[in-house]
Design an enzyme around this catalytic site. Structure first.
Site, PDB file in Angstrom:
ATOM      1  CG  HIS A  97      -8.904  -5.320  -2.209  1.00 35.98           C
ATOM      2  ND1 HIS A  97      -7.899  -4.413  -2.398  1.00 35.98           N
ATOM      3  CD2 HIS A  97      -8.833  -5.652  -0.905  1.00 35.98           C
ATOM      4  CE1 HIS A  97      -7.262  -4.199  -1.250  1.00 35.98           C
ATOM      5  NE2 HIS A  97      -7.819  -4.952  -0.322  1.00 35.98           N
ATOM      6  CE1 TYR A 148      -4.110  -1.555   0.068  1.00 34.52           C
ATOM      7  CE2 TYR A 148      -3.565  -2.466   2.215  1.00 34.52           C
ATOM      8  CZ  TYR A 148      -4.409  -2.390   1.120  1.00 34.52           C
ATOM      9  OH  TYR A 148      -5.535  -3.152   1.075  1.00 34.52           O
ATOM     10  CG  ASP A 157      -7.860  -3.169  -5.592  1.00 35.25           C
ATOM     11  OD1 ASP A 157      -7.245  -2.799  -4.562  1.00 35.25           O
ATOM     12  OD2 ASP A 157      -8.144  -4.357  -5.814  1.00 35.25           O
TER      13      ASP A 157
HETATM   14  C1  LIG Z   1      -9.368 -10.195   5.281  1.00 36.44           C
HETATM   15  C2  LIG Z   1      -8.758  -9.718   4.003  1.00 36.44           C
HETATM   16  C3  LIG Z   1      -7.744  -8.786   4.035  1.00 36.44           C
HETATM   17  C4  LIG Z   1      -7.161  -8.336   2.851  1.00 36.44           C
HETATM   18  N1  LIG Z   1      -6.130  -7.458   2.933  1.00 36.44           N
HETATM   19  C5  LIG Z   1      -5.546  -7.029   1.793  1.00 36.44           C
HETATM   20  C6  LIG Z   1      -4.465  -6.116   1.857  1.00 36.44           C
HETATM   21  O1  LIG Z   1      -4.051  -5.707   2.933  1.00 36.44           O
HETATM   22  N2  LIG Z   1      -3.927  -5.699   0.684  1.00 36.44           N
HETATM   23  C7  LIG Z   1      -4.384  -6.138  -0.540  1.00 36.44           C
HETATM   24  O2  LIG Z   1      -3.866  -5.735  -1.574  1.00 36.44           O
HETATM   25  N3  LIG Z   1      -5.400  -7.024  -0.611  1.00 36.44           N
HETATM   26  C8  LIG Z   1      -5.983  -7.468   0.508  1.00 36.44           C
HETATM   27  N4  LIG Z   1      -7.018  -8.359   0.432  1.00 36.44           N
HETATM   28  C9  LIG Z   1      -7.439  -8.868  -0.891  1.00 36.44           C
HETATM   29  C10 LIG Z   1      -6.722 -10.170  -1.243  1.00 36.44           C
HETATM   30  O3  LIG Z   1      -5.363  -9.963  -1.518  1.00 36.44           O
HETATM   31  C11 LIG Z   1      -7.353 -10.846  -2.466  1.00 36.44           C
HETATM   32  O4  LIG Z   1      -7.470  -9.906  -3.500  1.00 36.44           O
HETATM   33  C12 LIG Z   1      -8.715 -11.466  -2.139  1.00 36.44           C
HETATM   34  O5  LIG Z   1      -8.758 -11.933  -0.831  1.00 36.44           O
HETATM   35  C13 LIG Z   1      -8.996 -12.627  -3.073  1.00 36.44           C
HETATM   36  O6  LIG Z   1     -10.272 -13.113  -2.861  1.00 36.44           O
HETATM   37  P1  LIG Z   1     -10.622 -14.410  -1.974  1.00 36.44           P
HETATM   38  O7  LIG Z   1     -10.515 -13.989  -0.558  1.00 36.44           O
HETATM   39  O8  LIG Z   1     -12.012 -14.721  -2.412  1.00 36.44           O
HETATM   40  O9  LIG Z   1      -9.643 -15.517  -2.336  1.00 36.44           O
HETATM   41  C14 LIG Z   1      -7.623  -8.822   1.602  1.00 36.44           C
HETATM   42  C15 LIG Z   1      -8.654  -9.757   1.570  1.00 36.44           C
HETATM   43  C16 LIG Z   1      -9.225 -10.207   2.749  1.00 36.44           C
HETATM   44  C17 LIG Z   1     -10.322 -11.224   2.680  1.00 36.44           C
END
Ligand SMILES: Cc1cc2nc3c(=O)[nH]c(=O)nc-3n(C[C@H](O)[C@H](O)[C@H](O)COP(=O)(O)O)c2cc1C
Length: 505
Positions: A357, A237, A265
């Protein structure tokens, strides 16, 4: 005050207001008065008290020392003078602990959905809300999985599939499967070892972990927990203060991180109402009533509390700066249309993650798998490039729950897919062993489905094996066929032991 003199708990207790707010974290006293704006109102709840318990799951251990100027580090607290923060074990918590002790044996977990079914029952409400939540009406969150249902297979037969090999390379680094553990923040909300569960399981299974900027463990802890030859990526980030970002990036490169995934995003975090509601009811309303900005700020929640530093001003021009400060391959995470993927390619980046995301940002953003199809089509038409492609790699995440989902993405040109929540649910329910089990399930499913598709290696998994004619059809729902549906016997998730005894099945 920074003389090293012990500060009595009594003195700390007097600084319990917005005007003067001291907190204790891991035996040290900090003056956080100037940091109460924005997402830090929860801190007021711990003003004058020991905040360690609340602090730990949502901050890396070094966050307070790096972010607070030295003059605000007041010194160690005098032991035994601090009034213990009474941790009341509520009836709900007692019930939760009973459910934890009734988790089914890992052998009974058959698929990734099972982890979610168990996690939902054994996690704290706060952790469940943060992990499971998504933006607005959570339509994109559900679409992410549903989109895979619009792709069907065209398997080929009479291929010798005695041996199948689904190992591959991500940015030139070996992976036992075309799957990586994507970045998800706040691992300690679900388990005391947080992200380390993922690091340790990843090395055992030869897969790559993407470390989140907002991990609960510190970046160095996570890198230290890796084996010497273990490959890790970093999700970034971008901070409004570019010198902080520069330090993070260059430190990551020094520590051997092999790819920098810049999240694009999230100029502002989406409205994740499950998470917001949870935090709001947790707070003592009297502690947050005067925000100085028009009354109680309901827009809290773990997500917003930790993300105010992210720069909404990040733009394409900034990418040249990233190239100038690091030699790591740069990948944009959160690309949602072919035009942006092409722009990343033209700028000489190493790839993109087609992702929304996990449905946590813009609701009604399309699924990564749908975007993959249009990206591949347009790269062919406009640049004559086909995928998979070593020079510019396409990654996809969101809603992947079965190896069939993984193979659909590979068939359509992805190098690998990222999986997020299932691993969180796995370690929240079973720690590292849970993550290992999840990876074993995916490996076994991949092996079986490669055989059933008639593919010996991932090179054989091409677009001829899938029918995507419906991928962009966003049909409105039609009324359900209740008579038929009621006769259909639903498959069951794994259950808690005590509940299973009462079950008719
Ligand atoms: C609890 C949680 C925290 C996340 N934190 C971040 C983050 O800090 N940075 C980021 O780029 N994506 C974050 N994501 C998005 C994930 O990298 C990813 O795009 C997403 O979880 C994929 O979908 P899925 O959970 O259905 O496999 C987060 C997702 C979840 C569920």
């Amino acid at each position: 005050m920074t003389s090293g003199k012990l500060i009595s708990g009594k003195e700390v207790a007097q600084h319990n207001s917005r005007e003067s707010c001291w907190i204790i974290v891991h035996g040290k006293v900090y003056d956080v008065t100037e940091f109460l704006d924005g997402g830090s109102k929860i801190v007021l709840k711990y003003a004058g008290k020991d905040a360690t318990q609340e602090y730990d799951p949502i901050h890396p251990p070094d966050a307070i020392t790096t972010n607070l100027p030295p003059q605000k580090h007041l010194g160690p607290v005098e032991p035994n003078t601090v009034e213990k923060v009474k941790i009341e074990i509520t009836d709900e918590e007692k019930e939760r602990q009973v459910r934890v002790s009734n988790r089914p044996h890992l052998d009974e977990i058959l698929n990734l959905h099972d982890f979610e079914a168990i996690a939902k029952q054994v996690m704290t409400d706060k952790a469940w809300a943060y992990y499971s939540s998504a933006a607005d009406d959570e339509i994109t969150n559900r679409e992410n999985h549903a989109a895979y249902h619009r792709i069907w297979f065209r398997p080929q037969v009479l291929v010798d599939v005695t041996k199948v090999d689904f190992s591959t390379k991500l940015l030139g680094h070996k992976s036992s499967m075309p799957i990586y553990i994507t970045a998800t923040a706040l691992g300690k909300l679900g388990h005391p070892d947080g992200e380390l569960n993922l690091t340790r399981a990843a090395t055992k299974h030869g897969v790559i972990q993407m470390i989140p900027t907002l991990a609960s463990c510190s970046f160095d802890e996570i890198v230290d927990a890796a084996q010497p030859d273990q490959v890790q990526f970093l999700q970034l980030y971008v901070n409004k203060d570019r010198s902080i970002t520069k330090n993070i990036v260059q430190h990551a490169e020094e520590r051997g991180i092999k790819g920098l995934f810049i999240t694009v995003d999230a100029p502002q975090l989406g409205r994740r109402e499950k998470d917001m509601r949870m935090k709001f009811t947790d707070d003592d309303p009297s502690a947050v009533k005067d925000t100085g900005s028009g009354g109680i700020d309901r827009s809290q929640g773990a997500a917003r509390a930790i993300s105010s530093f992210i720069d909404p001003g990040l733009k394409w021009d900034d990418l040249e700066w990233f190239k100038s400060i690091t030699k790591m391959p740069l990948i944009l995470k959160g690309i949602q249309r072919w035009e942006d993927a092409l722009r990343a390619y033209d700028l000489g980046l190493a790839g993109v993650v087609l992702s929304n995301h996990g449905g946590r940002q813009l609701d009604f953003a399309r699924s990564g798998i749908e975007v993959l199809v249009e990206v591949v089509t347009n790269f062919k038409a406009k640049r004559g490039i086909s995928f998979p492609n070593e020079k510019f790699q396409l990654f996809v995440d969101g809603g992947v729950r079965r190896a069939t989902d993984v193979l659909k993405a590979i068939a359509l040109g992805a190098t690998a897919v990222g999986i997020g929540r299932p691993f969180l649910y796995a370690f929240s329910s079973y720690g590292q062993e849970g993550v290992e089990k999840a990876l074993t399930i995916l490996r076994d499913e991949l092996e079986m489905n490669m055989r059933l598709l008639g593919a010996q290696t991932l090179k054989d998994v091409g677009p001829d094996l899938v029918d995507t004619s419906n991928i962009s059809a966003h049909l409105a729902t039609i009324p359900a066929d209740r008579l038929y549906d009621n006769n259909y016997e639903s498959m069951r998730h794994a259950k808690l032991r005590a509940l299973k005894d009462q079950s008719k099945l």
